[in-house]
Design a protein around this motif. Sequence first.
Motif, PDB file in Angstrom:
ATOM      1  N   VAL A   1      -1.985   3.896   9.668  1.00 44.45           N
ATOM      2  CA  VAL A   1      -2.568   2.955   8.699  1.00 44.45           C
ATOM      3  C   VAL A   1      -1.605   1.813   8.995  1.00 44.45           C
ATOM      4  O   VAL A   1      -2.250   0.499   9.215  1.00 44.45           O
ATOM      5  CB  VAL A   1      -2.572   3.087   7.492  1.00 44.45           C
ATOM      6  CG1 VAL A   1      -2.885   2.212   6.493  1.00 44.45           C
ATOM      7  CG2 VAL A   1      -3.555   4.428   7.013  1.00 44.45           C
ATOM      8  N   ARG A   2      -0.335   1.892   9.266  1.00 44.17           N
ATOM      9  CA  ARG A   2       0.471   0.911   9.421  1.00 44.17           C
ATOM     10  C   ARG A   2       0.383  -0.017  10.606  1.00 44.17           C
ATOM     11  O   ARG A   2       0.090  -1.118  10.900  1.00 44.17           O
ATOM     12  CB  ARG A   2       1.937   1.384   9.243  1.00 44.17           C
ATOM     13  CG  ARG A   2       2.982   0.234   9.295  1.00 44.17           C
ATOM     14  CD  ARG A   2       4.507   1.064   9.139  1.00 44.17           C
ATOM     15  NE  ARG A   2       4.555   1.512   7.882  1.00 44.17           N
ATOM     16  CZ  ARG A   2       4.884   2.943   7.795  1.00 44.17           C
ATOM     17  NH1 ARG A   2       4.914   3.775   8.898  1.00 44.17           N
ATOM     18  NH2 ARG A   2       4.832   3.606   6.646  1.00 44.17           N
TER      19      ARG A   2
ATOM     20  N   LEU B   1      -7.512   2.342   4.635  1.00 48.47           N
ATOM     21  CA  LEU B   1      -7.801   0.841   4.426  1.00 48.47           C
ATOM     22  C   LEU B   1      -9.028   0.499   3.616  1.00 48.47           C
ATOM     23  O   LEU B   1      -8.913  -0.684   2.893  1.00 48.47           O
ATOM     24  CB  LEU B   1      -7.942   0.339   5.701  1.00 48.47           C
ATOM     25  CG  LEU B   1      -6.415   0.487   6.487  1.00 48.47           C
ATOM     26  CD1 LEU B   1      -6.633   0.299   8.082  1.00 48.47           C
ATOM     27  CD2 LEU B   1      -5.254  -0.349   5.891  1.00 48.47           C
TER      28      LEU B   1
ATOM     29  N   ARG C   1      -2.974  -2.235  10.549  1.00 52.73           N
ATOM     30  CA  ARG C   1      -2.735  -3.298   9.619  1.00 52.73           C
ATOM     31  C   ARG C   1      -1.194  -3.832   9.539  1.00 52.73           C
ATOM     32  O   ARG C   1      -0.406  -3.572   8.552  1.00 52.73           O
ATOM     33  CB  ARG C   1      -3.302  -2.967   8.309  1.00 52.73           C
ATOM     34  CG  ARG C   1      -4.838  -3.130   8.185  1.00 52.73           C
ATOM     35  CD  ARG C   1      -5.309  -4.359   8.418  1.00 52.73           C
ATOM     36  NE  ARG C   1      -4.817  -5.541   7.511  1.00 52.73           N
ATOM     37  CZ  ARG C   1      -5.242  -5.780   6.439  1.00 52.73           C
ATOM     38  NH1 ARG C   1      -6.402  -5.265   5.873  1.00 52.73           N
ATOM     39  NH2 ARG C   1      -4.845  -6.866   5.503  1.00 52.73           N
TER      40      ARG C   1
ATOM     41  N   TYR D   1      -8.074   0.634   0.099  1.00 51.80           N
ATOM     42  CA  TYR D   1      -7.068  -0.405  -0.009  1.00 51.80           C
ATOM     43  C   TYR D   1      -7.761  -1.541  -0.256  1.00 51.80           C
ATOM     44  O   TYR D   1      -7.394  -2.669  -1.383  1.00 51.80           O
ATOM     45  CB  TYR D   1      -5.991  -0.493   0.846  1.00 51.80           C
ATOM     46  CG  TYR D   1      -5.050  -1.944   0.833  1.00 51.80           C
ATOM     47  CD1 TYR D   1      -3.980  -1.835   0.133  1.00 51.80           C
ATOM     48  CD2 TYR D   1      -5.661  -2.977   1.611  1.00 51.80           C
ATOM     49  CE1 TYR D   1      -3.261  -2.896  -0.011  1.00 51.80           C
ATOM     50  CE2 TYR D   1      -4.777  -4.098   1.570  1.00 51.80           C
ATOM     51  CZ  TYR D   1      -3.578  -3.919   0.777  1.00 51.80           C
ATOM     52  OH  TYR D   1      -2.866  -5.153   0.663  1.00 51.80           O
ATOM     53  N   ALA D   2      -8.780  -2.094   0.606  1.00 54.01           N
ATOM     54  CA  ALA D   2      -9.421  -3.519   0.355  1.00 54.01           C
ATOM     55  C   ALA D   2      -9.887  -3.405  -0.964  1.00 54.01           C
ATOM     56  O   ALA D   2      -9.922  -4.705  -1.830  1.00 54.01           O
ATOM     57  CB  ALA D   2     -10.550  -3.455   1.468  1.00 54.01           C
TER      58      ALA D   2
ATOM     59  N   LEU E   1       0.722  -1.392   0.054  1.00 50.31           N
ATOM     60  CA  LEU E   1       0.310   0.033  -0.115  1.00 50.31           C
ATOM     61  C   LEU E   1       0.932   1.421  -0.102  1.00 50.31           C
ATOM     62  O   LEU E   1       1.786   1.222   1.228  1.00 50.31           O
ATOM     63  CB  LEU E   1      -0.945  -0.211   1.214  1.00 50.31           C
ATOM     64  CG  LEU E   1      -2.124   1.013   1.381  1.00 50.31           C
ATOM     65  CD1 LEU E   1      -3.143   0.634   2.482  1.00 50.31           C
ATOM     66  CD2 LEU E   1      -1.488   2.320   1.620  1.00 50.31           C
TER      67      LEU E   1
ATOM     68  N   HIS F   1      -9.132   4.720   8.550  1.00 46.77           N
ATOM     69  CA  HIS F   1     -10.079   3.455   8.155  1.00 46.77           C
ATOM     70  C   HIS F   1     -10.496   3.919   6.668  1.00 46.77           C
ATOM     71  O   HIS F   1     -10.817   2.795   6.069  1.00 46.77           O
ATOM     72  CB  HIS F   1     -11.412   3.658   8.942  1.00 46.77           C
ATOM     73  CG  HIS F   1     -11.121   3.164  10.525  1.00 46.77           C
ATOM     74  ND1 HIS F   1     -10.918   1.858  10.633  1.00 46.77           N
ATOM     75  CD2 HIS F   1     -11.080   3.787  11.884  1.00 46.77           C
ATOM     76  CE1 HIS F   1     -10.524   1.653  11.957  1.00 46.77           C
ATOM     77  NE2 HIS F   1     -10.778   2.837  12.532  1.00 46.77           N
TER      78      HIS F   1
ATOM     79  N   VAL G   1       3.201  -0.869   4.212  1.00 45.28           N
ATOM     80  CA  VAL G   1       2.384   0.459   4.067  1.00 45.28           C
ATOM     81  C   VAL G   1       3.712   1.697   3.694  1.00 45.28           C
ATOM     82  O   VAL G   1       4.665   1.699   4.745  1.00 45.28           O
ATOM     83  CB  VAL G   1       1.489   0.938   5.072  1.00 45.28           C
ATOM     84  CG1 VAL G   1       0.722   2.221   4.830  1.00 45.28           C
ATOM     85  CG2 VAL G   1       0.521  -0.194   5.360  1.00 45.28           C
TER      86      VAL G   1
END
Length: 249
Positions: free
Chosen positions: A29-30, A234, A33, A237-238, A6, A231, A38
């Motif tokens: 973010v890292r 992410l 997840r 990203y999904a 990412l 959020h 990232v």
Amino acid sequence: MTAPALITLAHGSRDPRSAATIASLTELVRCMRPDLRVEESFLELSDPSPLTVADRLVAEGFDEIVVIPLLLTQAYHANVDVPQVLEAIRQRHPHVSVIATDVLGIHKSFLGVLDLRLRAALREARATELDALVLASAGSSDPLANAHVARVARAWGARHKLPVLAAFASTAPPATGEAVRQLRNDGKRHIAVGSLFLAPGFLPDRAAELALEAGAVAVSDPLGASPELAHVILARYAVGAVDLVPIPV
């Protein structure tokens, strides 16, 4: 099978506070997840560039990359600069699958972040009354992008049952000072400004300066590194990671 890397892609700024804020958001973010790789990157004015980050990831064995443009509106940078970034990565690494998601955009949860930042500014200014709002953003040469910000401003005003105007730090009128003066001409005296910017820099600073000169009682900090933004990154990203999965013909 290794998950796609990412890369967050922000605009960049000569102001070091901007890059530091984007780095903090990317770190958030890292932390959410830890199983993902990232990295942050910038279109200009700050390092590293997305091509530099992609080179490093490819050297480490990644062959799938999802780029998340940290842009609040779908305007010039999203329509021109981001596709150029993808093409540069593909030209240099033709075996790598790389995709850019939709821009970060302005999610409804960001209004809660705006409120949080504005309450802090009001406390610092010891302002106890509020009768109007201004929503300040960067502005764009694309009228559709500015219209989107105006819709967000109306939703924010409705949330607080207060009159609100959208203002822009560049390209489009009105500037924050003009918006504050317009509300004052309408009889409002306790006007606060919410900063719809991701990170500190020249434009947010100028918007705040003009607003305070015009009589605003408080100006909030930019959105910054908040869980709500992380959020949404992410979530983008999904979707991007799924889009990288080849569909059998």
